[in-house]
Design an enzyme around this catalytic site. Structure first.
Site, PDB file in Angstrom:
ATOM      1  CD  GLU A 108      -3.497  -0.882   1.863  1.00  0.00           C
ATOM      2  OE1 GLU A 108      -3.060  -0.389   3.097  1.00  0.00           O
ATOM      3  OE2 GLU A 108      -4.278  -1.594   1.696  1.00  0.00           O
ATOM      4  CD  GLU A 202      -4.898  -5.782   2.897  1.00  0.00           C
ATOM      5  OE1 GLU A 202      -5.827  -4.459   2.887  1.00  0.00           O
ATOM      6  OE2 GLU A 202      -3.845  -5.612   2.661  1.00  0.00           O
TER       7      GLU A 202
END
Length: 422
Positions: A108, A202
């Site tokens: 991320e 995710e």
């Protein structure tokens, strides 16, 4: 191969406590839930060799992040030299494991720099912002892939997971997706029907830990919403607010939630997580081959906490969602897309009866029963099923892992809890 799995975090806050037996328990929870992939998250550790041995043995593919997550990196020579040695050492150590199928630079960071407002928060000037981004691309897009290729030339490498943030329209059409519109964005679960990415690496929904765990981490005076102890074991920003928002939409008006018992609250959050994963996975799988992977956040916990994990920290016991995931990941059953919100159901007293015969519990309901929870006092093993639905007149036999002498069994259904909570 369609990937069905979960994100894996370190299994304990104190790594030395993770024995081979603990690794075996954790991998078994993945295997027995019909998973075929785990993503080793970049905010954790490069795992013990035994972890990868177990993945090899059990046919579980590994998406392996390098250990960088959610922060920018220095650009000096010493740091780059250090990372080069880290990458080469870890890849050489792990490359013989057939379970590892992809290396990923970080978790991320690409998305964070572009979307999380760091420039404004830290009052970066344009020069510093450009320097940080150039150092980032130099490490993750230029240097690490070169270093990986030198020691492992055949496995693919991706620079960051995800490629694009969940708020960007093309995150649904390009690369892997961390879709957090549900939970962090407070979007309805049904939004998944329109926002399923090509590979969803995710997504998640929280639940309280098992009530037996809450009993271990609290004393009687702490067992109320929202005691300081319970708040200390809820680390998500506005975690209870988000849980209550979803409970209010899907299960029960939460206007008077503070009057609920912690046990009933725990049950309803676990039902919510069960409902969420069952339906999100069903939607993802129904979109194959456009979507070719669904990795829920997360498989395990490193301490007793309210979290997105589908298993409990103590004894790696399943939470309600684990049973839904096990069913949703089966290969021999077409996923079923059931978005009827329990809050809209007209439930009657199911009048459940049961009997125990050896290591079997035989349950019958006179009326339809939702989320039937079998609780066995002081039992730390797994049941063949739990938090299941029963049709009127249906009989279901549940197996216990080991025979218990005079088990203390309690059966709870959604009707019972909704009737108690005002």
């Amino acid at each position: 191969v369609y990937m069905k799995g979960a994100n894996y975090i370190p299994s304990d806050a104190f790594l030395s406590r993770v024995t081979k037996k603990e690794y075996e328990k954790v991998i078994a929870t993945a295997k027995d839930a019909n998973m075929n992939m785990l993503r080793v998250w970049g905010g954790g550790i490069y795992e013990n060799d035994y972890f990868y041995d177990l993945c090899d043995k059990n046919g579980i593919y590994v998406w392996q992040d390098f250990m960088f997550a959610g922060t920018m990196v220095p650009g000096d020579k010493d740091f780059f030299d250090n990372v080069r040695e880290e990458v080469k050492y870890q890849v050489k150590r792990l490359r013989h494991h057939p379970s590892i199928v992809v290396w990923c630079g970080n978790n991320e960071i690409d998305e964070a720099f572009k979307n999380w407002g760091w420039q404004k928060t830290f009052k970066m000037n344009q020069k510093d912002s450009i320097r940080l981004w150039n150092d980032y691309t130099r490490l993750f897009q230029d240097s690490i892939p070169k270093w990986v290729k030198e020691v492992d030339p055949h496995r693919p490498y991706v620079s960051s997971s995800p490629l694009l943030g969940w708020g960007k329209p093309n995150s649904i059409t390009e690369g892997d997706s961390h879709y957090w519109g549900t939970w962090w964005g407070l979007e309805d679960i049904e939004v998944t029907q329109k926002k399923t990415g090509r590979f969803v690496s995710e997504y998640g929904m929280q639940a309280m830990p098992n009530y037996s765990t809450i009993e271990k981490i609290t004393i009687e005076e702490d067992r109320h919403l929202y005691s300081d102890v319970l708040k200390a074991h809820q680390k998500a920003g506005k975690g209870f607010h988000k849980l209550n928002s979803y409970l209010n939409r899907y299960f029960k008006d939460t206007t008077h939630v503070k009057t609920w018992s912690v046990k009933d609250y725990t049950y309803l959050t676990q039902c919510l997580q069960n409902y969420s994963f069952k339906n999100i996975i069903g939607i993802h799988r129904s979109k194959e081959p456009y979507n070719m992977g669904t990795l829920l956040w997360q498989l395990n916990d490193c301490w007793p906490v309210a979290s997105w994990s589908i298993t409990d920290y103590y004894n790696r016991q399943p939470k309600a969602a684990w049973y839904a995931v096990k069913e949703a990941y089966r290969d021999d059953v077409k996923p079923v897309v059931d978005l009827t919100r329990p809050i809209n159901m007209k439930l009657e007293n199911p009048q459940i009866t049961f009997k125990v015969e050896g290591n079997k519990i035989i349950i019958t309901a006179n009326k339809e029963a939702k989320y039937v929870w079998i609780e066995i006092k002081d039992y730390s093993g797994r049941l063949s099923d739990n938090y299941f639905d029963l049709k009127a007149g249906e009989q279901k036999t549940i197996s216990i892992e080991s025979t218990i002498t005079k088990p203390n069994v309690t059966i709870t259904s959604l009707y019972d809890v909704l009737k108690r909570t005002k």
